[in-house]
Motif scaffolding. Structure first.
Motif, PDB file in Angstrom:
ATOM      1  N   ASP A   1      54.326  47.452  36.888  1.00 22.65           N
ATOM      2  CA  ASP A   1      53.470  48.373  36.138  1.00 22.65           C
ATOM      3  C   ASP A   1      52.067  47.828  35.902  1.00 22.65           C
ATOM      4  N   ASP A   2      51.904  46.523  36.091  1.00 23.04           N
ATOM      5  CA  ASP A   2      50.565  45.953  35.884  1.00 23.04           C
ATOM      6  C   ASP A   2      50.333  44.787  36.851  1.00 23.04           C
ATOM      7  N   LEU A   3      50.432  45.121  38.148  1.00 26.78           N
ATOM      8  CA  LEU A   3      50.281  44.092  39.181  1.00 26.78           C
ATOM      9  C   LEU A   3      48.925  43.387  39.103  1.00 26.78           C
ATOM     10  N   HIS A   4      47.913  44.119  38.613  1.00 20.16           N
ATOM     11  CA  HIS A   4      46.577  43.512  38.552  1.00 20.16           C
ATOM     12  C   HIS A   4      46.543  42.298  37.631  1.00 20.16           C
ATOM     13  N   SER A   5      47.516  42.204  36.700  1.00 21.46           N
ATOM     14  CA  SER A   5      47.541  41.029  35.822  1.00 21.46           C
ATOM     15  C   SER A   5      47.877  39.757  36.610  1.00 21.46           C
ATOM     16  N   LEU A   6      48.371  39.914  37.849  1.00 29.03           N
ATOM     17  CA  LEU A   6      48.693  38.748  38.687  1.00 29.03           C
ATOM     18  C   LEU A   6      47.548  38.381  39.640  1.00 29.03           C
ATOM     19  N   GLU A   7      46.481  39.215  39.622  1.00 26.44           N
ATOM     20  CA  GLU A   7      45.367  39.028  40.570  1.00 26.44           C
ATOM     21  C   GLU A   7      44.854  37.587  40.657  1.00 26.44           C
ATOM     22  N   ASP A   8      44.517  37.006  39.502  1.00 26.69           N
ATOM     23  CA  ASP A   8      43.918  35.666  39.507  1.00 26.69           C
ATOM     24  C   ASP A   8      44.915  34.629  40.002  1.00 26.69           C
ATOM     25  N   PHE A   9      46.155  34.773  39.539  1.00 32.69           N
ATOM     26  CA  PHE A   9      47.202  33.855  39.988  1.00 32.69           C
ATOM     27  C   PHE A   9      47.349  33.924  41.505  1.00 32.69           C
ATOM     28  N   LEU A  10      47.394  35.142  42.044  1.00 29.74           N
ATOM     29  CA  LEU A  10      47.619  35.305  43.490  1.00 29.74           C
ATOM     30  C   LEU A  10      46.405  34.856  44.301  1.00 29.74           C
ATOM     31  N   LEU A  11      45.210  35.076  43.757  1.00 29.33           N
ATOM     32  CA  LEU A  11      44.005  34.606  44.441  1.00 29.33           C
ATOM     33  C   LEU A  11      44.037  33.078  44.560  1.00 29.33           C
ATOM     34  N   ASN A  12      44.400  32.428  43.459  1.00 34.96           N
ATOM     35  CA  ASN A  12      44.506  30.964  43.481  1.00 34.96           C
ATOM     36  C   ASN A  12      45.594  30.476  44.412  1.00 34.96           C
ATOM     37  N   LEU A  13      46.682  31.212  44.445  1.00 35.69           N
ATOM     38  CA  LEU A  13      47.795  30.869  45.336  1.00 35.69           C
ATOM     39  C   LEU A  13      47.336  30.987  46.792  1.00 35.69           C
ATOM     40  N   GLY A  14      46.546  32.008  47.073  1.00 30.64           N
ATOM     41  CA  GLY A  14      45.977  32.175  48.408  1.00 30.64           C
ATOM     42  C   GLY A  14      45.099  30.983  48.764  1.00 30.64           C
ATOM     43  N   ARG A  15      44.258  30.587  47.811  1.00 28.96           N
ATOM     44  CA  ARG A  15      43.355  29.450  48.011  1.00 28.96           C
ATOM     45  C   ARG A  15      44.144  28.183  48.373  1.00 28.96           C
ATOM     46  N   LYS A  16      45.250  27.958  47.659  1.00 25.69           N
ATOM     47  CA  LYS A  16      46.079  26.776  47.940  1.00 25.69           C
ATOM     48  C   LYS A  16      46.692  26.847  49.338  1.00 25.69           C
ATOM     49  N   HIS A  17      47.039  28.046  49.762  1.00 27.13           N
ATOM     50  CA  HIS A  17      47.634  28.179  51.095  1.00 27.13           C
ATOM     51  C   HIS A  17      46.602  28.024  52.195  1.00 27.13           C
ATOM     52  N   GLN A  18      45.370  28.459  51.926  1.00 27.78           N
ATOM     53  CA  GLN A  18      44.317  28.174  52.900  1.00 27.78           C
ATOM     54  C   GLN A  18      44.149  26.657  53.025  1.00 27.78           C
ATOM     55  N   ALA A  19      44.194  25.976  51.886  1.00 24.89           N
ATOM     56  CA  ALA A  19      43.991  24.517  51.871  1.00 24.89           C
ATOM     57  C   ALA A  19      45.073  23.777  52.676  1.00 24.89           C
ATOM     58  N   VAL A  20      46.302  24.287  52.683  1.00 22.58           N
ATOM     59  CA  VAL A  20      47.346  23.595  53.455  1.00 22.58           C
ATOM     60  C   VAL A  20      47.401  24.079  54.900  1.00 22.58           C
ATOM     61  N   GLY A  21      46.505  25.006  55.280  1.00 26.47           N
ATOM     62  CA  GLY A  21      46.380  25.392  56.682  1.00 26.47           C
ATOM     63  C   GLY A  21      47.093  26.676  57.077  1.00 26.47           C
ATOM     64  N   VAL A  22      47.539  27.452  56.094  1.00 29.57           N
ATOM     65  CA  VAL A  22      48.151  28.750  56.411  1.00 29.57           C
ATOM     66  C   VAL A  22      47.034  29.713  56.796  1.00 29.57           C
ATOM     67  N   SER A  23      47.252  30.551  57.799  1.00 33.14           N
ATOM     68  CA  SER A  23      46.255  31.569  58.133  1.00 33.14           C
ATOM     69  C   SER A  23      46.771  32.922  57.638  1.00 33.14           C
ATOM     70  N   THR A  24      45.853  33.800  57.291  1.00 34.82           N
ATOM     71  CA  THR A  24      46.246  35.097  56.715  1.00 34.82           C
ATOM     72  C   THR A  24      47.092  35.902  57.709  1.00 34.82           C
ATOM     73  N   GLN A  25      46.912  35.641  59.011  1.00 37.84           N
ATOM     74  CA  GLN A  25      47.730  36.349  60.015  1.00 37.84           C
ATOM     75  C   GLN A  25      49.219  36.057  59.864  1.00 37.84           C
ATOM     76  N   SER A  26      49.521  34.873  59.308  1.00 37.26           N
ATOM     77  CA  SER A  26      50.931  34.498  59.162  1.00 37.26           C
ATOM     78  C   SER A  26      51.655  35.382  58.153  1.00 37.26           C
ATOM     79  N   PHE A  27      50.910  36.066  57.305  1.00 35.12           N
ATOM     80  CA  PHE A  27      51.562  36.912  56.312  1.00 35.12           C
ATOM     81  C   PHE A  27      52.328  38.069  56.947  1.00 35.12           C
ATOM     82  N   ALA A  28      51.944  38.478  58.149  1.00 29.55           N
ATOM     83  CA  ALA A  28      52.682  39.545  58.829  1.00 29.55           C
ATOM     84  C   ALA A  28      54.104  39.098  59.119  1.00 29.55           C
ATOM     85  N   VAL A  29      54.246  37.879  59.618  1.00 26.81           N
ATOM     86  CA  VAL A  29      55.581  37.383  59.967  1.00 26.81           C
ATOM     87  C   VAL A  29      56.373  37.012  58.706  1.00 26.81           C
ATOM     88  N   VAL A  30      55.650  36.617  57.640  1.00 21.62           N
ATOM     89  CA  VAL A  30      56.328  36.393  56.349  1.00 21.62           C
ATOM     90  C   VAL A  30      56.916  37.723  55.853  1.00 21.62           C
TER      91      VAL A  30
END
Ligand code: HEM
Length: 147
Positions: A77-106
């Motif tokens: 009901d309020d997914l936007h409340s996770l925005e900052d958390f998920l943005l940071n989580l994305g940042r950490k995954h970029q740092a370990v070498g994950v590419s956004t294309q991999s999210f399709a297979v995830v």
């Protein structure tokens, strides 16, 4: 609203312990894209995928992934409340070498797990509801990638 009910109901039906389902998901993920295994620094400690997936570090990551999905399901009901958390989580995954294309297979692996775990309750509307939720999560994580 129908989508939310489908998601909550199906997630609950997987039971309290989500780790075994996470293992199904990540087994599928590494089957579809074995190279992703190498992004985990501790993958050097195991030679075959099944060894990796039973190692404590991998189980910990699987547990974390399930907790993030759990948080998304609890905040439908309020997914936007996770925005900052998920943005940071994305940042950490970029740092370990994950590419956004991999999210399709995830995403494919997530649906595969749901299909395995839900059996006959895995329906076309349910699949679509999960795809919609997953795409919101991915969009939020993707904002953490700097170009
Ligand atoms: C941390 C890899 C997908 C949630 C990490 C780490 C690696 C990693 C290497 C750091 C080491 C560790 O904590 O184990 C990957 C790869 C993925 C993937 C290769 C698939 C392409 C996901 C997804 C989620 C997720 C889909 C959740 C939606 C987390 C969390 C952490 C983490 C919560 C801990 C972040 C922190 O330390 O604050 N991931 N990950 N991961 N990952 Fe993933």
């Amino acid at each position: 609203e129908k989508d939310k009910e489908l998601i909550r109901g199906s997630w609950e039906s997987l039971g309290k312990n989500k780790v075994p389902h996470g293992i199904i998901m990540f087994t599928r993920l590494f089957e579809l894209d074995p190279a992703l295994l190498n992004l985990f620094s501790y993958s050097a400690n195991c030679s075959i995928t099944s060894d990796c997936l039973s190692s404590p570090e991998f189980l910990e990551h699987v547990t974390k992934v399930m907790l993030v999905i759990d948080a998304a399901v609890s905040h439908l009901d309020d997914l936007h409340s996770l925005e900052d958390f998920l943005l940071n989580l994305g940042r950490k995954h970029q740092a370990v070498g994950v590419s956004t294309q991999s999210f399709a297979v995830v995403g494919e692996s997530l649906l595969y797990m749901l299909q395995c775990s839900l059996g006959a309750n895995y329906t076309a509307p349910l699949r679509q509801a999960w795809l919609n939720l997953y795409s919101v999560v991915v969009a939020a994580m993707t904002r953490g990638w700097s170009k």
